[in-house]
Design a protein around this motif. Structure first.
Motif, PDB file in Angstrom:
ATOM      1  N   ILE A  56       0.853  -1.193   0.000  1.00  0.00           N
ATOM      2  CA  ILE A  56       0.000   0.000   0.000  1.00  0.00           C
ATOM      3  C   ILE A  56       0.885   1.239   0.000  1.00  0.00           C
ATOM      4  O   ILE A  56       1.821   1.336   0.809  1.00  0.00           O
ATOM      5  CB  ILE A  56      -0.934   0.015   1.225  1.00  0.00           C
ATOM      6  N   ASP A  58      -0.550   4.538  -0.139  1.00  0.00           N
ATOM      7  CA  ASP A  58      -1.313   5.694   0.329  1.00  0.00           C
ATOM      8  C   ASP A  58      -0.589   6.350   1.519  1.00  0.00           C
ATOM      9  O   ASP A  58      -0.365   5.706   2.544  1.00  0.00           O
ATOM     10  CB  ASP A  58      -2.712   5.230   0.744  1.00  0.00           C
ATOM     11  N   THR A 237      -8.476   3.839   3.345  1.00  0.00           N
ATOM     12  CA  THR A 237      -7.223   3.826   2.592  1.00  0.00           C
ATOM     13  C   THR A 237      -7.479   3.746   1.090  1.00  0.00           C
ATOM     14  O   THR A 237      -8.365   3.025   0.640  1.00  0.00           O
ATOM     15  CB  THR A 237      -6.360   2.623   3.032  1.00  0.00           C
ATOM     16  N   LEU A 239      -6.600   2.172  -2.098  1.00  0.00           N
ATOM     17  CA  LEU A 239      -5.949   0.911  -2.469  1.00  0.00           C
ATOM     18  C   LEU A 239      -5.799   0.818  -3.989  1.00  0.00           C
ATOM     19  O   LEU A 239      -6.668   1.267  -4.737  1.00  0.00           O
ATOM     20  CB  LEU A 239      -6.774  -0.268  -1.958  1.00  0.00           C
ATOM     21  N   TYR A 246      -1.211  -7.669  -5.846  1.00  0.00           N
ATOM     22  CA  TYR A 246      -2.086  -7.183  -4.776  1.00  0.00           C
ATOM     23  C   TYR A 246      -3.538  -7.310  -5.220  1.00  0.00           C
ATOM     24  O   TYR A 246      -4.157  -6.368  -5.692  1.00  0.00           O
ATOM     25  CB  TYR A 246      -1.760  -5.734  -4.416  1.00  0.00           C
TER      26      TYR A 246
END
Length: 320
Positions: A56, A58, A237, A239, A246
């Motif tokens: 991730i 972010d 979040t 994504l 992922y």
């Protein structure tokens, strides 16, 4: 004069609190280092990390940015949680819950986190199941199947509810080269959705005619709570979905690794079936059941009946 004296005392008190907070942070960081918490499988799972990078990007989720490492993220998380703004705990309730248990941290007020409290009320998790929807013969893109979570339990009003937690991306369109580049190189927007479970089951079982397998998980109350809190973190979040690195299976593996039973995967690519094998292998599965679509059952029955008998059954079904 009295007002100036009051402000001076107040400023001194605030400075003392900040100094005390800084001392506590140093002590907790030393304790975390001594316990090697930054390399704990649970901490890595909270970061969706393999120990080197995070899946991730972010910046609201990865506080250490380009300096990312599990230890640096732990430092930044403690600083973020105890920097003086009590609302920060609402961003990372799962990290707080786990770190508090490991380091005996001062308590923070989670009752102020209205989105979290609403999520806990609407989607109780007295029971957690891993759900696997097999491939659909009419949809080549579904060849690896799809996996998601089922949360079920009673609300405070005593109402039995079940919800699906699923991670996916849009794959519509016929421009296959574009879809391939987006899903493997550039990344596509990932959607993390909470929906009534019956709606999700109806889509896979009836509309898409897929077999749906249920793996009821053996998780204690503390692990179920940690998973719920982490799902709230993921809801906040941004994504990015990558087909090979992922996807729904990758995200689920990180979430279920919060149990402490699963070790980090060394595979370059994880499929939904791999997640099923993993939770079964480590003994997290308590019970297994399956729902079969009507089309599948009709085909199975037809294979065991003569053509005349099949036609007779079809006619009776047609006429009610």
């Amino acid at each position: 004069m009295i007002r100036l004296l009051f402000l001076a005392i107040k400023s001194g008190f605030r400075a003392a609190l900040l100094l005390l907070g800084g001392m506590c942070l140093c002590i907790n960081l030393a304790s975390a280092k001594e316990q090697h918490l930054s390399q704990s499988p649970v901490w890595l799972s909270l970061l969706h990390s393999d120990g080197v990078t995070s899946a991730i990007s972010d910046p609201s989720f990865i506080l250490s940015g380009k300096r990312f490492s599990p230890s640096e993220e732990l430092r930044e998380t403690l600083n973020f949680l105890y920097s003086g703004d009590t609302s920060h705990v609402c961003r990372f309730p799962a990290r707080y819950l786990w770190l508090k248990a490991q380091l005996n941290l001062p308590a923070l007020d989670l009752s102020q986190c209205h989105d979290l409290q609403e999520f806990l009320e609407k989607a109780p998790a007295q029971n957690v199941s891993l759900v696997f929807a097999s491939e659909s013969l009419s949809q080549p893109a579904s060849m690896m199947g799809h996996a998601f979570l089922k949360l079920s339990g009673k609300t405070s009003a005593g109402l039995e509810v079940s919800h699906a937690i699923t991670f996916f991306t849009e794959s519509e369109g016929y421009n296959l080269p574009k879809l391939f580049i987006e899903s493997t190189v550039l990344g596509k927007p990932g959607f993390f959705a909470l929906s009534p479970f019956d709606e999700e089951l109806n889509r896979y079982l009836k509309q898409e005619q897929r077999k749906v397998w249920f793996y009821d998980l053996r998780l204690d109350a503390a692990t179920r709570q940690l998973i719920q809190y982490h799902l709230q973190e993921l809801k906040q979040t941004k994504l990015v979905y990558f087909f090979q690195s992922y996807n729904c299976a990758t995200l689920l593996r990180h979430v279920l690794s919060l149990s402490g039973s699963l070790q980090g995967s060394k595979d370059l690519w994880v499929s939904p079936k791999d997640v099923v094998k993993d939770v079964t292998h480590v003994g997290l599965v308590e019970a297994v059941s399956v729902d079969s679509p009507s089309g599948w059952m009709v085909r199975v029955l037809s294979d065991q009946m003569s053509a005349d008998a099949s036609q007779e059954v079809a006619n009776k079904v047609k006429h009610g």
